[in-house]
Structures are given as structure tokens and as C-alpha cells.
Design a protein around this motif. Structure first.
Motif, PDB file in Angstrom:
ATOM      1  N   PRO A  31       0.830  -1.214   0.000  1.00  9.51           N
ATOM      2  CA  PRO A  31       0.000   0.000   0.000  1.00  9.51           C
ATOM      3  C   PRO A  31       0.861   1.259   0.000  1.00  9.51           C
ATOM      4  N   SER A  35      -2.139   5.683   2.167  1.00  7.09           N
ATOM      5  CA  SER A  35      -3.067   4.662   2.624  1.00  7.09           C
ATOM      6  C   SER A  35      -2.667   4.141   4.004  1.00  7.09           C
ATOM      7  N   ALA A  84      -8.651   4.654   3.216  1.00  2.86           N
ATOM      8  CA  ALA A  84      -7.405   3.904   3.030  1.00  2.86           C
ATOM      9  C   ALA A  84      -7.583   2.796   2.002  1.00  2.86           C
ATOM     10  N   MET A  87      -7.891   4.423  -1.472  1.00  4.46           N
ATOM     11  CA  MET A  87      -6.606   4.907  -1.987  1.00  4.46           C
ATOM     12  C   MET A  87      -5.723   3.755  -2.458  1.00  4.46           C
ATOM     13  N   TRP A  88      -5.743   2.653  -1.723  1.00  5.91           N
ATOM     14  CA  TRP A  88      -4.942   1.501  -2.122  1.00  5.91           C
ATOM     15  C   TRP A  88      -5.475   0.931  -3.437  1.00  5.91           C
TER      16      TRP A  88
END
Length: 113
Positions: A31, A35, A84, A87-88
Motif C-alpha cells: 500500500p 493509505s 485507506a 486509496m490503495w
């Protein structure tokens, strides 16, 4: 018949010297920092939520303010975890698109699929 023949001595596995054996995961499977930061902040919000009973016991919070803080901290933690994960996912999607545009299949194995 002897019991000595029932036990086998361990042998070493042969080393693969040719081919494309992955030695470590692809760089795009980790990641990104933003993130990780969002997930760390979500864990911090969860820890603060778990500390609320201690703050009530110490007399720093009343029951009503702790109930309000609990709801807010749970909502913040949920939003941060979703951010998170999003975003990953966007990072992995973009890195796969870049690898496909560069002529690789995106799986990291060099298989040419």
C-alpha cells in the motif's frame, strides 16, 4: 524388519536457477504511504474510543460527552478505513494501467499473457 528404515533423513530441495521464480512480492502490491497513514489514523481513533471508559473513570469526561465522542470516533474511524482502502485500490489500478501501457501483463511474472 528394522525400525531404522522407517525414518528418512531430510534432503535439501533443489534451487531454481532459471525461470521466473518471484523472490519477493511486486512493488505495486504494497500500500502507498497515504493509505498507511489513513489506516494508522483510523487505528488511533479506535484506540481513543477504547480509552473513553478510562477517561470517564478519571473524571475527565461525563457520560453524555463520552457517548457523543464515541459516536464521532467510530464514524471517523470508518471513514478513514474506507479512504485507506479506496486509496490503495486506486493506486493498484493506476499501477496496473501503467504496466499494461508499458507492454507488461501486470502480473509481475513476465509471462506475456
Amino acid at each position: 524388519m528394522s525400525a531404522d528404515h522407517d525414518h528418512r533423513t531430510p534432503t535439501a530441495l533443489p534451487l531454481i536457477t532459471s525461470g521466473s521464480a518471484p523472490s519477493e512480492p511486486a512493488a505495486n502490491s504494497r500500500p502507498p504511504l497515504r493509505s498507511k497513514l489513513a489506516a494508522a489514523l483510523a487505528m488511533l481513533a479506535c484506540a481513543a474510543c477504547c480509552a473513553l471508559p478510562l477517561l470517564i473513570g478519571a473524571g475527565l469526561l461525563t457520560g453524555a460527552s463520552a457517548a457523543l465522542a464515541e459516536q464521532a470516533l467510530l464514524a471517523i474511524a470508518g471513514v478513514l478505513i474506507a479512504a485507506a482502502a479506496g486509496m490503495w485500490w486506486l493506486y493498484r489500478r493506476a499501477s496496473r494501467r501503467r504496466s499494461v501501457a508499458a507492454g507488461s501483463c501486470g502480473c509481475g511474472g513476465g509471462c506475456g499473457c
